[in-house]
Design a protein around this motif. Structure first.
Motif, mmCIF file in Angstrom:
data_model
loop_
_atom_site.group_PDB
_atom_site.id
_atom_site.type_symbol
_atom_site.label_atom_id
_atom_site.label_comp_id
_atom_site.label_asym_id
_atom_site.label_seq_id
_atom_site.Cartn_x
_atom_site.Cartn_y
_atom_site.Cartn_z
ATOM 1 N N ASP A 193 -2.046 6.715 -3.918
ATOM 2 C CA ASP A 193 -2.584 6.807 -2.562
ATOM 3 C C ASP A 193 -3.479 5.620 -2.235
ATOM 4 O OD1 ASP A 193 -1.551 9.191 -1.219
ATOM 5 O OD2 ASP A 193 -2.383 10.238 -2.957
ATOM 6 N N SER A 194 -3.191 4.499 -2.862
ATOM 7 C CA SER A 194 -3.889 3.238 -2.588
ATOM 8 C C SER A 194 -5.393 3.307 -2.835
ATOM 9 C CB SER A 194 -3.646 2.763 -1.140
ATOM 10 O OG SER A 194 -2.293 2.711 -0.851
ATOM 11 N N GLU A 195 -5.821 4.242 -3.699
ATOM 12 C CA GLU A 195 -7.262 4.321 -3.962
ATOM 13 C C GLU A 195 -7.739 3.059 -4.684
ATOM 14 O OE1 GLU A 195 -4.996 6.523 -5.285
ATOM 15 O OE2 GLU A 195 -5.760 8.575 -5.240
ATOM 16 N N SER A 243 0.861 -1.175 0.000
ATOM 17 C CA SER A 243 0.000 0.000 0.000
ATOM 18 C C SER A 243 0.900 1.228 0.000
ATOM 19 C CB SER A 243 -0.905 -0.005 1.228
ATOM 20 O OG SER A 243 -0.134 -0.067 2.410
ATOM 21 N N LYS A 244 0.399 2.298 -0.608
ATOM 22 C CA LYS A 244 1.215 3.500 -0.738
ATOM 23 C C LYS A 244 0.464 4.722 -0.239
ATOM 24 C CE LYS A 244 4.139 2.260 -4.680
ATOM 25 N NZ LYS A 244 3.641 1.148 -5.461
ATOM 26 N N THR A 245 1.215 5.683 0.279
ATOM 27 C CA THR A 245 0.682 7.003 0.577
ATOM 28 C C THR A 245 1.598 8.007 -0.106
ATOM 29 O OG1 THR A 245 -0.140 6.225 2.706
ATOM 30 C CG2 THR A 245 0.054 8.596 2.460
ATOM 31 N N HIS A 246 1.033 8.927 -0.848
ATOM 32 C CA HIS A 246 1.813 9.891 -1.642
ATOM 33 C C HIS A 246 2.863 9.185 -2.497
ATOM 34 C CE1 HIS A 246 -0.333 12.710 0.713
ATOM 35 N NE2 HIS A 246 0.377 12.564 1.807
ATOM 36 N N GLY A 247 2.500 8.036 -3.026
ATOM 37 C CA GLY A 247 3.393 7.333 -3.947
ATOM 38 C C GLY A 247 4.502 6.531 -3.297
ATOM 39 N N VAL A 248 4.497 6.468 -1.943
ATOM 40 C CA VAL A 248 5.593 5.794 -1.237
ATOM 41 C C VAL A 248 4.991 4.677 -0.369
ATOM 42 C CG1 VAL A 248 7.524 6.149 0.353
ATOM 43 C CG2 VAL A 248 6.862 7.971 -1.211
ATOM 44 N N PRO A 249 5.636 3.508 -0.313
ATOM 45 C CA PRO A 249 5.110 2.426 0.535
ATOM 46 C C PRO A 249 4.942 2.897 1.986
ATOM 47 C CG PRO A 249 6.853 1.584 -0.865
ATOM 48 C CD PRO A 249 6.834 3.087 -1.053
ATOM 49 N N ASP A 250 3.764 2.561 2.564
ATOM 50 C CA ASP A 250 3.477 3.049 3.912
ATOM 51 C C ASP A 250 3.442 1.948 4.969
ATOM 52 O OD1 ASP A 250 1.065 1.800 3.383
ATOM 53 O OD2 ASP A 250 0.019 3.661 2.891
ATOM 54 N N GLY A 251 3.568 0.691 4.553
ATOM 55 C CA GLY A 251 3.672 -0.390 5.541
ATOM 56 C C GLY A 251 2.364 -0.846 6.159
ATOM 57 N N ARG A 252 1.222 -0.468 5.535
ATOM 58 C CA ARG A 252 -0.055 -0.929 6.104
ATOM 59 C C ARG A 252 -0.394 -2.344 5.642
ATOM 60 N NH1 ARG A 252 -4.344 3.426 4.458
ATOM 61 N NH2 ARG A 252 -2.923 3.620 2.681
ATOM 62 N N TRP A 253 -0.412 -2.520 4.333
ATOM 63 C CA TRP A 253 -0.823 -3.816 3.782
ATOM 64 C C TRP A 253 0.061 -4.171 2.599
ATOM 65 C CZ3 TRP A 253 -4.975 0.024 2.941
ATOM 66 C CH2 TRP A 253 -5.727 0.256 4.113
ATOM 67 N N VAL A 254 0.025 -5.454 2.273
ATOM 68 C CA VAL A 254 0.584 -5.871 1.001
ATOM 69 C C VAL A 254 -0.517 -6.646 0.281
ATOM 70 C CG1 VAL A 254 1.783 -7.849 2.073
ATOM 71 C CG2 VAL A 254 2.501 -7.062 -0.174
#
Lengths: 216, 651
Positions: free
Chosen positions: B170-172, B118-129
């Motif tokens: 943004d993982s939309e 999952s990404k936030t602002h185009g960067v992996p955020d570590g929430r889910w795969v």
């Protein structure tokens, strides 16, 4: 009563209020297989309860100790219904001694009563303290010796001493047990020290007063 | 001259394809790497200390997801996703088996291909795969707090979910495209009707709401094969790019028939515009059967919801949502650089591979610089969209069979070359190859931590190779695939280490450990366990029915607790032949790393592994009267061997 004595006694008494909110003693158990608790699994003793150093600490300690046959850590102890009153008594007594000294006994020649009141406070503190330590020792002894003999390791460890130390550190098989004051414990020392300081200050002042009187 | 060169190249290429060979590297030394002790120190992670990166490698035909630590390449976990996990009862236990429900029924196996963080602002955020299943089209979400599969959604109107699951910045949305075009709706159809009846779909799956993944809409596309996709980012956010092959639209002998055209396409899909059309009611509701399975976080029981319709949007009803970028030749990988400007199309049968420009594409669309339309979809003129070609051809360094590209965030791209067995490093904008390194053998995907994101973390590159041959001690005909860890921090790439993989990792993702490690769960809270068959204490277990045994007709529920080191109850009576027995085991532990296991003799099922605070159930049908031992399968304490019990089955 002299201003300094008054201040010392008021502070000594009122700091004890903190004891109602924080534990005064802690026993930490450090075991190699618990790296996630660098400060150990902790039993923290307060005026009214035993709490864990973190969530589930007490359950984990009970689980570790059940092999040896130690009883589960008590949720209720008679001590918890007495201790809060002792402390309340100390706070009240301290404040009353100040009030008495300040309001009633304004005459210098009756100042010896002040001294006696503070002395009583300090002695009372010491007696409760010693009684407390004795009680703590008894609880520890009981915890370590009143084993459930049907538990897996009770017979194997019979004769070994599983009592946590009164104060300081001790190796119990694979576990290092540390018994040390918690925040409340330091508050107790501070309060006692302040009370003692008040007593000596008052004593010295009284001796000086007597000398001056003699010289006159 | 040029034609001749291509002809000559074609000859060599076909030879290479035949032998998938070592010709190119025949005279290279096999060690390939920097000084051994130097490399060793770079991958050495002192015992008791942690790796710097989590890497998630797909398991390919084992259907699972592998978790490695980098740089040590130590395998940390294999997470069961699309294939049942005998180890912990995943897909077998009453709680987890619903995760593998599909419109085809329960499916015990899958083919997992592409992990996507999952990404936030185009960067992996570590929430889910997220990861796709290629065979029976599905996408799974794995929670990086628990490292467990919590949700799986089936994709309707798809045949082979390969260009999937590629995520927006943004993982939309996750894009799930079809690899094999199929008749839509999928009814009995003769192959000769391929061109008219077979279609491809691109599904847009809402990804940012855990437990609520849904196929929001699908775009209907011509019956090509679709290979890999990537979302745009930055300026190209709002677009997806999907590589297409078999634009020849042959249903048969695709190896030959799908390799005829000089150029196939990369489809550029304006999903924001498509979303607008869907909101404006231009999509049609189409009957479709597919499943959405998700795990309730409190009870940790998976539920299946059957869906019956899907919104399908035709480009005819929403012009301007799809354009074709001509790309030589049967492009496999399509990758968008960190700035979002360049779209790299790896024509796997091409001597040079193409980089398209997003800004040129927008200008070409404005100027209507189209060469033709295909099924009503405009094909942009090659010159109007192409930004450059990376010549990996006959001149050194060679890149034959380019497949995939990742980026280091320093202006360089790294492309895997399947046939020439190497990775090339080349400069974006200049299209010049500056370095290459050998890989062993037949590299498929490659991965740089964050290498598909807006801000790559860089440092390492993993080469995931398709053949292993002599790299490790032989293990019979079946060999573990070889992964190679390459240092990309300097000017020259350096081979650091090599490790066996499980299954066949297709793609991988990696991110710094600090984005995941602090959130990793230690226990499930017993008091938050809402499983209807949970028992929160031994007393509660024994109070159920008769000593934990509850009879309901021919069904018997047995309530068990585990805590070091015993079950309660452990002498179970009241089971009769002909009963179906459910064991509901609650692990009362609230201590880290104290799972208990449960297995009973002769069970035609697998064991349970129950995490602290969790309840897991297994079904057992006794085959004959007698006494059946059960025991804890996960060494839990010094008295683990004593953790056992019996079930008495009466005739």
């Amino acid at each position: 009563m002299r201003k300094t004595t008054k201040l010392l006694m008021i502070v000594a008494s009122l700091t004890l209020i903190i004891l109602y909110f924080v534990p005064f003693w802690k026993i930490s158990l450090l075991a190699p297989q618990y790296p996630e608790y660098p400060d150990g699994l902790q039993i923290r003793i307060g005026l009214t309860s035993l709490t864990g150093g973190g969530e589930h600490h007490l359950e984990i300690i009970d689980l570790l100790n059940h092999y040896i046959g130690m009883r589960t850590l008590p949720k209720e102890l008679p001590d918890f219904s007495i201790l809060p009153y002792y402390v309340a008594l100390m706070i009240l007594f301290g404040l009353i001694s100040v009030a008495v000294g300040d309001l009633i006994l304004k005459k210098r020649r009756l100042e010896v009563i002040n001294l006696v009141l503070i002395e009583m406070w300090v002695s009372f503190f010491a007696i409760i303290g010693i009684a407390g330590i004795w009680g703590f020792y008894l609880r520890g002894y009981e915890y370590a010796h009143n084993l459930d003999m049907s538990s897996p390791l009770a017979k194997a460890v019979l004769g070994m001493n599983y009592e946590p130390p009164l104060i300081g550190s001790k190796q119990l098989l694979n576990i290092t047990a540390q018994s040390l004051p918690d925040i409340g414990g330091y508050i107790l020392f501070l309060s006692f020290a302040l009370g003692s300081a008040a007593f000596f200050y008052e004593l010295i002042s009284y001796i000086k007063y007597c000398r001056r009187k003699k010289e006159q | 001259m040029k034609k001749k060169a291509i002809g000559r190249f074609g000859l060599i290429l076909s030879l290479l394809l035949m032998s998938s060979s070592f010709m190119v590297m025949g005279c290279q030394s096999k060690g390939g790497g920097i000084g051994a002790s130097d490399a060793a120190s770079q991958v050495y992670v002192r015992p008791g200390t942690h790796d710097k990166f989590y890497a998630f490698l797909s398991g390919g035909f084992n259907g699972q997801l592998l978790v490695y630590g980098l740089p040590s390449t130590r395998l940390l976990k294999m997470i069961p996703v699309f294939t049942v996990g005998a180890e912990n009862g995943y897909g077998h236990s009453e709680e987890t088996k619903a995760l593998l429900n599909t419109s085809f029924g329960f499916i015990p196996w899958g083919d997992s291909h592409h992990p996507q963080l999952s990404k936030t602002h185009g960067v992996p955020d570590g929430r889910w795969v997220f990861i796709n299943e290629n065979n029976t089209p599905r996408i799974a979400r794995i929670n990086l707090k628990t490292f467990e599969t919590e949700e799986i959604i089936e994709i309707p109107n798809s045949g082979g979910n390969h260009p999937s699951p590629f995520i927006t910045q943004d993982s939309e949305y996750l894009l799930a495209g079809t690899r094999f075009s199929v008749p839509i709706p999928n009814v009995d159809t003769p192959y000769k009707d391929y061109k008219e009846k077979f279609k491809g779909t691109m599904s847009f799956i809402r990804a940012d709401k855990p437990g609520k993944m849904e196929v929001e809409f699908q775009i209907l596309l011509p019956g090509f094969d679709y290979d890999i996709a990537r979302a745009g980012k930055g300026p190209s956010h709002g677009w997806f790019f999907v590589s297409c092959y078999n634009t020849e639209q042959s249903p048969t002998w695709k190896e030959r028939n799908a390799s005829k055209n000089d150029k196939d396409y990369i489809a550029a899909i304006n999903w924001k515009k498509a979303k607008g059309c869907v909101a404006a009611g231009k999509a049609k509701n189409m009957p479709a059967t597919y499943y959405h399975n998700y795990m309730d976080p409190g009870s940790r029981i998976a539920k299946s919801v059957k869906k019956t319709s899907v919104k399908v949007l035709s480009p005819d009803d929403c012009p301007g949502i799809v354009y074709y970028l001509p790309t030589p030749k049967s492009p496999h990988g399509v990758n968008v650089d960190p700035t979002g400007e360049y779209i790299v199309g790896s024509g796997k049968l091409s001597a040079a591979f193409t980089v398209h420009s997003f800004s040129k594409m927008i200008k070409a669309i404005e100027n209507k610089a189209f060469s033709k339309t295909v099924y009503g979809i405009p094909v942009i003129k090659y010159e109007a969209v192409m930004a450059g070609e990376v010549q990996g051809g006959m001149k050194k360094p060679v890149c034959l069979g380019p497949l995939h590209t990742e980026f280091d965030g320093k202006g360089y791209a790294y492309t895997s070359c399947f046939l020439s067995n190497n990775v090339i490093k080349w400069k974006l904008g200049e299209w010049k190859v500056v370095d290459q390194i050998r890989t062993y053998y037949n590299i498929g995907h490659l991965m740089i931590p964050g290498g598909d994101s807006s801000k790559p973390f860089g440092k390492y590159l993993i080469a995931m190779n398709k053949t292993t041959k002599d790299r490790f001690l032989p293990t019979g005909p079946e060999l573990a695939h070889a992964g190679q860890l390459i240092d990309i921090s300097g000017e020259k790439m350096k081979l650091l280490s090599e490790f066996p993989e499980l299954g066949e990792p297709h793609y991988a993702q990696a991110l710094p450990a600090e984005l995941v490690e602090p959130n990793s769960l230690r226990i499930y809270k017993l008091k938050e366990n809402t499983h209807p068959h949970a028992v929160k204490s031994e007393k509660e277990a024994l109070a159920k029915g008769k000593n934990g045994v509850v009879r309901d007709g021919n069904t018997v529920h047995i309530y068990l607790t585990t805590i070091r080191s015993h079950f309660k109850p452990d002498n179970i009576e009241g089971v009769k032949m002909g009963d179906t027995v459910y064991f509901h085991v609650t692990n009362l532990e609230q201590d880290w790393d104290v799972p208990h296991g449960f297995a009973i003799m002769g069970n035609q099922n697998v064991e349970l592994l129950i995490m602290p605070g969790e309840t897991r159930s297994t079904k057992w049908i006794p085959q004959k009267a007698g006494v059946y031992p059960f025991y804890c399968t996960d060494f839990c304490s010094a008295l683990h061997q004593e953790m056992q019990g019996y079930v008495r089955v009466s005739g």
